[in-house]
Design an enzyme around this catalytic site. Structure first.
Site, short mmCIF file in Angstrom:
data_model
loop_
_atom_site.label_atom_id
_atom_site.label_comp_id
_atom_site.label_asym_id
_atom_site.label_seq_id
_atom_site.Cartn_x
_atom_site.Cartn_y
_atom_site.Cartn_z
NE ARG A 222 -4.20 -2.02 0.49
CZ ARG A 222 -3.99 -3.28 -0.02
NH1 ARG A 222 -2.94 -3.83 -0.75
NH2 ARG A 222 -5.07 -3.97 0.31
CB SER B 205 -8.50 -2.13 4.50
OG SER B 205 -8.66 -3.47 4.24
CD GLU C 162 -5.57 0.57 2.56
OE1 GLU C 162 -6.15 1.50 1.54
OE2 GLU C 162 -5.67 -0.36 2.85
N1 EPU Z 1 -9.92 -11.18 10.16
C1 EPU Z 1 -10.76 -11.41 11.40
N2 EPU Z 1 -11.73 -10.49 11.71
C2 EPU Z 1 -12.14 -9.68 11.00
C3 EPU Z 1 -11.54 -9.35 9.78
C4 EPU Z 1 -10.40 -10.31 9.40
O1 EPU Z 1 -10.44 -12.26 12.24
O2 EPU Z 1 -12.79 -9.02 11.02
C5 EPU Z 1 -9.10 -12.21 9.91
C6 EPU Z 1 -9.53 -13.37 8.86
O3 EPU Z 1 -10.05 -14.31 9.36
C7 EPU Z 1 -8.39 -13.51 7.88
C8 EPU Z 1 -7.40 -12.33 8.09
O4 EPU Z 1 -7.89 -11.53 9.18
O5 EPU Z 1 -7.80 -14.88 8.53
C9 EPU Z 1 -7.38 -11.63 6.80
O6 EPU Z 1 -8.70 -11.19 6.64
P1 EPU Z 1 -8.95 -10.85 5.03
O7 EPU Z 1 -8.79 -12.00 4.21
O8 EPU Z 1 -10.29 -10.20 5.12
O9 EPU Z 1 -8.06 -9.73 4.61
P2 EPU Z 1 -7.57 -8.37 5.24
O10 EPU Z 1 -5.92 -8.77 5.74
O11 EPU Z 1 -8.45 -7.99 6.50
C10 EPU Z 1 -6.45 -7.28 3.25
C11 EPU Z 1 -6.54 -6.11 2.51
C12 EPU Z 1 -8.10 -5.93 1.61
C13 EPU Z 1 -8.11 -7.14 0.77
C14 EPU Z 1 -7.85 -8.57 1.58
C15 EPU Z 1 -7.83 -9.84 0.66
C16 EPU Z 1 -5.29 -4.66 3.89
C17 EPU Z 1 -5.20 -3.43 4.63
N3 EPU Z 1 -6.34 -5.08 3.30
O12 EPU Z 1 -7.62 -7.34 4.19
O13 EPU Z 1 -8.03 -4.69 0.98
O14 EPU Z 1 -9.44 -7.26 0.04
O15 EPU Z 1 -6.69 -8.35 2.23
O16 EPU Z 1 -6.54 -10.07 0.15
O17 EPU Z 1 -3.95 -4.98 3.20
C18 EPU Z 1 -8.39 -2.49 1.13
O18 EPU Z 1 -7.09 -2.28 1.00
O19 EPU Z 1 -9.23 -1.60 0.98
C19 EPU Z 1 -8.89 -3.75 1.05
C20 EPU Z 1 -10.10 -4.19 1.09
#
Ligand code: EPU
Length: 338
Positions: free
Chosen positions: A164, A238, A334
């Site tokens: 990012r 995010s 972010e």
């Molecule tokens: N998780 C939780 N609780 C929550 C959310 C997530 O326990 O409320 C855990 C999930 O179970 C999972 C892990 O965290 O094991 C990762 O969650 P998720 O796959 O939803 O992805 P993220 O790390 O929360 C990132 C990006 C997203 C992108 C997703 C999928 C960032 C800041 N965000 O989110 O990007 O869609 O991965 O690859 O890196 C964005 O940047 O606006 C965005 C939506």
């Protein structure tokens, strides 16, 4: 388009925050952009270029000029047996651009389906999802240097992409207007399905040998089930980055919290899932009046309608403090705050 005064930005930011821009205009070409930048009324004014407004939070009126980038067009620059290079205007809708490749079975960006916003914002913050970042397909971009009026091409290296992050969020901040971006897509794509959620979704769909189109479908389905549609509930995806911490910090935390979700990072670091931390701290689904933390994804702050940006900023501040207290980890926003 002429300059307008005191325009409400509510429909120009995906959070749906009502606030005024002192001056406002939009451009569909480099010529229109140059014409606006040459106007006497805008000399000395603060300038904000918006694409889809999907990564901003306005906490007050914008005391300057907001310009909407509407440069459109998708052009085939080159084609070999292996790949194609496509160039998109910075004002093209990102998902429409991704779909253009997906429909033709050209692979590379399918994991980035349905990300809100426009093409010009993609390199700015090196958007990423489900194991892929736009830098994996990026070839080059062309930008206007505001001060000199020069057109400059930026290579992959010049853009200094990170998680990012890019040159345009650091040294290049507020100095350039991105006009067009080129991506290389593969005709015999290597499909990236290692991200857990995609594997599970493809299994559910009963697909063993996924095509580019299957992966796009799976991603769209996951996003629709987890992330609020900004057209229905205001949000900017995010709100925080996933924090990158030294392995020693991760090891200590994971002793205390064995179910902590993390990913290996470079240089002896580990990336922690901020959504997990925020949920564990009890914020998931938190609601105060007309804003809160999304019930399916704790990384996403939402405006249920009529919230103001400073309230949402305050909420993010409370979450930052709480995560620091409970886990000793500093989260970073972010979203760009104005
Ligand atoms: N998780 C939780 N609780 C929550 C959310 C997530 O326990 O409320 C855990 C999930 O179970 C999972 C892990 O965290 O094991 C990762 O969650 P998720 O796959 O939803 O992805 P993220 O790390 O929360 C990132 C990006 C997203 C992108 C997703 C999928 C960032 C800041 N965000 O989110 O990007 O869609 O991965 O690859 O890196 C964005 O940047 O606006 C965005 C939506």
């Amino acid at each position: 388009m002429l300059l307008q005064n005191q325009i409400d930005l509510k429909s120009f930011n995906s959070f749906g925050i009502a606030c005024q821009a002192k001056l406002f205009s939009s451009f569909k070409s480099l010529e229109e952009l140059k014409e606006i930048l040459n106007l006497d009324q805008i000399k000395g004014e603060k300038l904000l270029i918006l694409g889809g407004g999907s990564n901003v939070l306005f906490t007050k009126d914008f005391n300057g000029i907001v310009l909407i980038n509407n440069i459109k067009g998708i052009t085939l620059i080159s084609e070999t047996e292996e790949d194609v290079i496509l160039e998109a205007g910075a004002g093209e809708n990102w998902h429409d651009f991704v779909s253009y490749g997906v429909e033709r079975n050209w692979g590379g960006l399918e994991n980035l389906s349905l990300i809100p916003g426009k093409v010009g914002a993609a390199p700015m913050q090196n958007i990423g999802a489900y194991g892929v970042e736009q830098k994996n397909c990026f070839v080059q971009l062309t930008a206007l240097e505001i001060k000199t009026g020069q057109l400059i091409n930026f290579s992959l290296e010049d853009c200094a992409f990170g998680y990012r992050e890019s040159f345009f969020k650091q040294e290049g901040k507020n100095r350039f207007v991105i006009l067009k971006v080129q991506y290389r897509l593969k005709k015999k794509p290597s499909i990236q399905t290692s991200y857990g959620a995609i594997t599970q979704e493809l299994e559910k769909m009963g697909i063993v040998h996924p095509t580019v189109q299957d992966v796009a479908k799976a991603v769209i389905h996951i996003r629709e089930s987890k992330l609020p549609n900004p057209k229905v509930i205001g949000n900017a995806g995010s709100f925080f980055k996933n924090p990158v911490v030294p392995n020693s910090v991760f090891l200590n935390l994971s002793k205390k919290y064995p179910d902590l979700v993390s990913y290996p990072a470079e240089n002896g670091n580990t990336k922690l899932a901020a959504g997990w931390l925020i949920e564990k701290a009890g914020w998931k689904g938190y609601r105060k009046e007309n804003y809160g933390v999304h019930q399916n994804q704790a990384l996403v702050l939402v405006n249920y309608g009529g919230a103001n940006g400073s309230e949402i900023w305050e909420l993010s501040h409370e979450i930052l403090k709480d995560i620091k207290n409970k886990f000793g980890v500093e989260l970073e926003r972010e979203v760009n705050i104005f």
